[in-house]
Design a protein around this motif. Structure first.
Motif, PDB file in Angstrom:
ATOM      1  N   HIS A  12       0.524  -1.551  -0.048  1.00 26.23           N
ATOM      2  CA  HIS A  12       0.663  -0.165   0.113  1.00 26.23           C
ATOM      3  C   HIS A  12       0.691   1.278   0.200  1.00 26.23           C
ATOM      4  N   ILE A  17       3.016  -5.225   2.349  1.00 30.19           N
ATOM      5  CA  ILE A  17       2.428  -5.406   2.972  1.00 30.19           C
ATOM      6  C   ILE A  17       2.293  -7.076   2.890  1.00 30.19           C
ATOM      7  N   PRO A  36      -2.586 -12.690  13.224  1.00 29.43           N
ATOM      8  CA  PRO A  36      -2.725 -11.508  13.919  1.00 29.43           C
ATOM      9  C   PRO A  36      -3.763 -10.620  13.244  1.00 29.43           C
ATOM     10  N   ASN A  37      -4.203  -9.825  13.975  1.00 33.12           N
ATOM     11  CA  ASN A  37      -4.380  -8.727  12.860  1.00 33.12           C
ATOM     12  C   ASN A  37      -3.759  -8.066  12.008  1.00 33.12           C
ATOM     13  N   GLY A  38      -3.900  -7.770  11.139  1.00 33.97           N
ATOM     14  CA  GLY A  38      -2.418  -6.633  10.615  1.00 33.97           C
ATOM     15  C   GLY A  38      -1.974  -7.538   9.552  1.00 33.97           C
ATOM     16  N   ALA A  39      -1.633  -8.757  10.084  1.00 29.18           N
ATOM     17  CA  ALA A  39      -0.847  -9.965   8.822  1.00 29.18           C
ATOM     18  C   ALA A  39      -1.172  -9.645   8.046  1.00 29.18           C
ATOM     19  N   GLY A  40      -2.502  -9.797   7.097  1.00 32.26           N
ATOM     20  CA  GLY A  40      -2.437  -9.779   5.150  1.00 32.26           C
ATOM     21  C   GLY A  40      -3.308 -10.621   5.079  1.00 32.26           C
ATOM     22  N   LYS A  41      -4.223 -10.729   6.022  1.00 32.93           N
ATOM     23  CA  LYS A  41      -5.161 -12.068   5.190  1.00 32.93           C
ATOM     24  C   LYS A  41      -5.744 -11.645   4.441  1.00 32.93           C
ATOM     25  N   SER A  42      -6.514 -10.528   5.297  1.00 30.49           N
ATOM     26  CA  SER A  42      -7.555  -9.747   3.895  1.00 30.49           C
ATOM     27  C   SER A  42      -6.763  -9.486   2.374  1.00 30.49           C
ATOM     28  N   THR A  43      -5.406  -8.979   2.660  1.00 32.33           N
ATOM     29  CA  THR A  43      -5.202  -8.557   1.547  1.00 32.33           C
ATOM     30  C   THR A  43      -5.014  -9.801   0.100  1.00 32.33           C
ATOM     31  N   TYR A  52      -7.133  -6.529  -5.538  1.00 32.58           N
ATOM     32  CA  TYR A  52      -5.877  -6.147  -5.838  1.00 32.58           C
ATOM     33  C   TYR A  52      -4.992  -6.423  -6.259  1.00 32.58           C
ATOM     34  N   GLN A  83     -15.059  -9.530   4.427  1.00 35.97           N
ATOM     35  CA  GLN A  83     -14.671  -9.662   5.980  1.00 35.97           C
ATOM     36  C   GLN A  83     -16.082  -8.540   5.968  1.00 35.97           C
TER      37      GLN A  83
HETATM   38  P1  ADP Z   1      -6.017  -9.140   8.024  1.00 31.61           P
HETATM   39  O1  ADP Z   1      -6.843  -8.997   7.487  1.00 31.61           O
HETATM   40  O2  ADP Z   1      -4.642 -10.187   8.584  1.00 31.61           O
HETATM   41  O3  ADP Z   1      -5.981  -8.533   9.390  1.00 31.61           O
HETATM   42  P2  ADP Z   1      -5.623  -7.444   6.565  1.00 31.61           P
HETATM   43  O4  ADP Z   1      -4.758  -7.916   4.420  1.00 31.61           O
HETATM   44  O5  ADP Z   1      -6.280  -5.892   6.664  1.00 31.61           O
HETATM   45  O6  ADP Z   1      -5.106  -7.466   7.556  1.00 31.61           O
HETATM   46  O7  ADP Z   1      -3.609  -5.600   6.555  1.00 31.61           O
HETATM   47  C1  ADP Z   1      -2.486  -5.689   6.053  1.00 31.61           C
HETATM   48  C2  ADP Z   1      -1.456  -4.328   6.364  1.00 31.61           C
HETATM   49  O8  ADP Z   1      -2.774  -3.468   5.283  1.00 31.61           O
HETATM   50  C3  ADP Z   1      -2.304  -4.056   7.761  1.00 31.61           C
HETATM   51  O9  ADP Z   1      -1.224  -2.995   8.642  1.00 31.61           O
HETATM   52  C4  ADP Z   1      -3.258  -2.588   8.182  1.00 31.61           C
HETATM   53  O10 ADP Z   1      -3.167  -1.737   8.460  1.00 31.61           O
HETATM   54  C5  ADP Z   1      -2.567  -2.705   6.025  1.00 31.61           C
HETATM   55  N1  ADP Z   1      -3.941  -2.122   4.941  1.00 31.61           N
HETATM   56  C6  ADP Z   1      -4.617  -2.759   4.621  1.00 31.61           C
HETATM   57  N2  ADP Z   1      -5.846  -1.614   3.996  1.00 31.61           N
HETATM   58  C7  ADP Z   1      -4.834  -0.723   3.994  1.00 31.61           C
HETATM   59  C8  ADP Z   1      -4.852   0.450   3.089  1.00 31.61           C
HETATM   60  N3  ADP Z   1      -5.585   1.198   2.531  1.00 31.61           N
HETATM   61  N4  ADP Z   1      -3.649   1.258   2.793  1.00 31.61           N
HETATM   62  C9  ADP Z   1      -2.803   1.499   3.801  1.00 31.61           C
HETATM   63  N5  ADP Z   1      -2.469  -0.087   4.518  1.00 31.61           N
HETATM   64  C10 ADP Z   1      -3.762  -0.599   4.928  1.00 31.61           C
END
Ligand code: ADP
Ligand code: MG
Length: 270
Positions: A12, A17, A36-43, A52, A83
Motif C-alpha cells: 500500500h 504488506i 494476527p490483525n494486520g498480518a495480511g489475510k484480507s489483502t 487488488y 470480511q
Molecule cells: P488482516 O486481514 O490479516 O487483519 P489486512 O490484510 O487487512 O490484515 O491488512 C494488512 C496490513 O495492510 C495492515 O497493516 C493494514 O493496516 C494495512 N492496510 C490495509 N488496507 C490498507 C490501505 N487501504 N492502505 C494502507 N494500508 C492498509
C-alpha cells in the motif's frame, strides 16, 4: 483444481504488506488462513478475488493463470465472501443469492439458476427469510446470505474472510461443517480467514499462518506449534493435544480446576 500462489508481493503506497507469499493447495482442501490483525489475510484474499493487483507473483489454478483470466471467467472460478460487506440492502435474500449466478446468466435466469439458488438458500438455513430484504436481517443472517451467494456461484475456489465472525455457535459449527463437506465431497478448494484457532484446527485440513506479510507456518493441523504461535501473536500460547484433537489457549487463561479451588476456598470462609 489445485491452487498455486507464488511469490506474491503487494504494497500500500510504499508500505510492503505481502512480502513474497508462496502457498500450494491441492484440490478439495479446506485451508485456514490464520494470523494476527494486520498480518495480511484480507489483502491476500483480495488479490485472489482480483480486487487488488499484486506487484509481483502469480496465482495458478490447475494450468490457468488466475490473475490473467477474463473477469467473467474468473468469477466462475473464484467466489469471495468479504470480511464486511456492502450488501445491497434493498434486495431480498433470494435476489441477493441470485447475484451469485451473474457469471452464468444470459438474458434471464433459467430454471437451473433458480434451482441452484434454492439449494444454496436451503443449505444456509435461510428458507424462511427468502423474500425478506437484507435490511431486515440480523448480522449473522446477512452473513449467511453472503455465503449462500458464494455457493450459488459454484466456484472451484471459495474464499471466505472471517465468515463466522457474526454467527452464533450453532451456525459457526454448521458453516464450518458445510465448507468441510463442499471441499471433501465436491472438490471445492476453500480458504477461510478465521481468528478462532480451535475451529480452524478442528475443521480445516491445512493451516497457513501469516505474520507481517509472510508465511510463518504452513502444513497440516499438526504444524500448529506453541512457540511459533506465541511469537506471532505476542502472547504465551499453549497447544494441548488430546486424543487426536487439539486445543489452543492462552497460557494465562485460568483453568476450571483453579477456579473451583478458589470457589471452595471462598465457601470455606463464608
Ligand atoms: P488482516 O486481514 O490479516 O487483519 P489486512 O490484510 O487487512 O490484515 O491488512 C494488512 C496490513 O495492510 C495492515 O497493516 C493494514 O493496516 C494495512 N492496510 C490495509 N488496507 C490498507 C490501505 N487501504 N492502505 C494502507 N494500508 C492498509
Ligand atoms: Mg482481515
Amino acid at each position: 483444481m489445485s491452487l498455486k500462489i507464488s511469490g506474491i508481493e503487494f504494497s500500500h503506497g510504499s508500505t510492503p504488506i505481502l512480502k513474497g507469499i508462496d502457498i500450494e493447495v491441492e484440490r478439495g482442501t479446506f485451508v485456514a488462513l490464520l494470523g494476527p490483525n494486520g498480518a495480511g489475510k484480507s489483502t491476500l484474499a483480495k488479490i485472489l478475488a482480483r480486487i487488488y493487483e499484486p506487484a509481483r507473483g502469480s496465482v495458478r489454478v490447475g494450468l490457468r493463470d488466475l490473475l490473467g483470466l477474463k473477469r467473467q471467467e474468473h468469477a466462475r472460478v473464484v467466489a469471495y465472501v468479504p470480511q464486511s460487506a456492502e450488501v445491497p440492502f434493498e434486495l431480498t435474500v433470494a435476489e441477493s443469492v441470485m447475484l451469485g449466478r451473474t457469471p452464468y446468466i444470459g438474458l434471464r435466469p433459467t430454471a437451473k439458476d433458480h434451482a441452484i439458488v434454492d439449494a444454496a438458500i436451503g443449505r444456509l438455513g435461510l428458507g424462511e427469510f427468502r423474500e425478506r430484504r437484507l435490511s431486515q436481517l440480523s448480522g449473522g443472517q446477512a452473513q449467511r446470505v453472503l455465503i449462500a451467494r458464494a455457493l450459488a456461484q459454484e466456484p472451484e475456489i471459495l474464499l471466505l474472510d472471517e465468515p463466522t465472525s457474526a454467527l452464533d455457535l450453532r451456525y459457526q459449527v454448521e458453516t464450518m461443517q458445510l465448507i468441510r463437506d463442499l471441499t471433501a465431497s465436491e472438490g471445492v478448494t476453500a480458504l477461510i480467514a478465521i481468528h478462532d484457532l480451535n475451529m480452524a484446527a478442528a475443521y480445516c485440513d491445512k493451516i497457513v499462518l501469516l505474520a507481517e506479510g509472510q508465511v510463518a507456518l504452513d502444513g497440516p493441523t499438526s504444524v500448529l506449534d506453541a512457540e511459533v504461535l506465541s511469537q506471532v501473536y505476542g502472547l504465551d500460547v499453549e497447544v494441548i493435544w488430546r486424543e487426536g484433537y487439539c486445543e489452543i489457549r492462552p497460557a494465562s487463561m485460568r483453568r476450571l480446576e483453579e477456579l473451583d479451588c478458589e470457589l471452595s476456598d471462598l465457601l470455606e470462609f463464608a
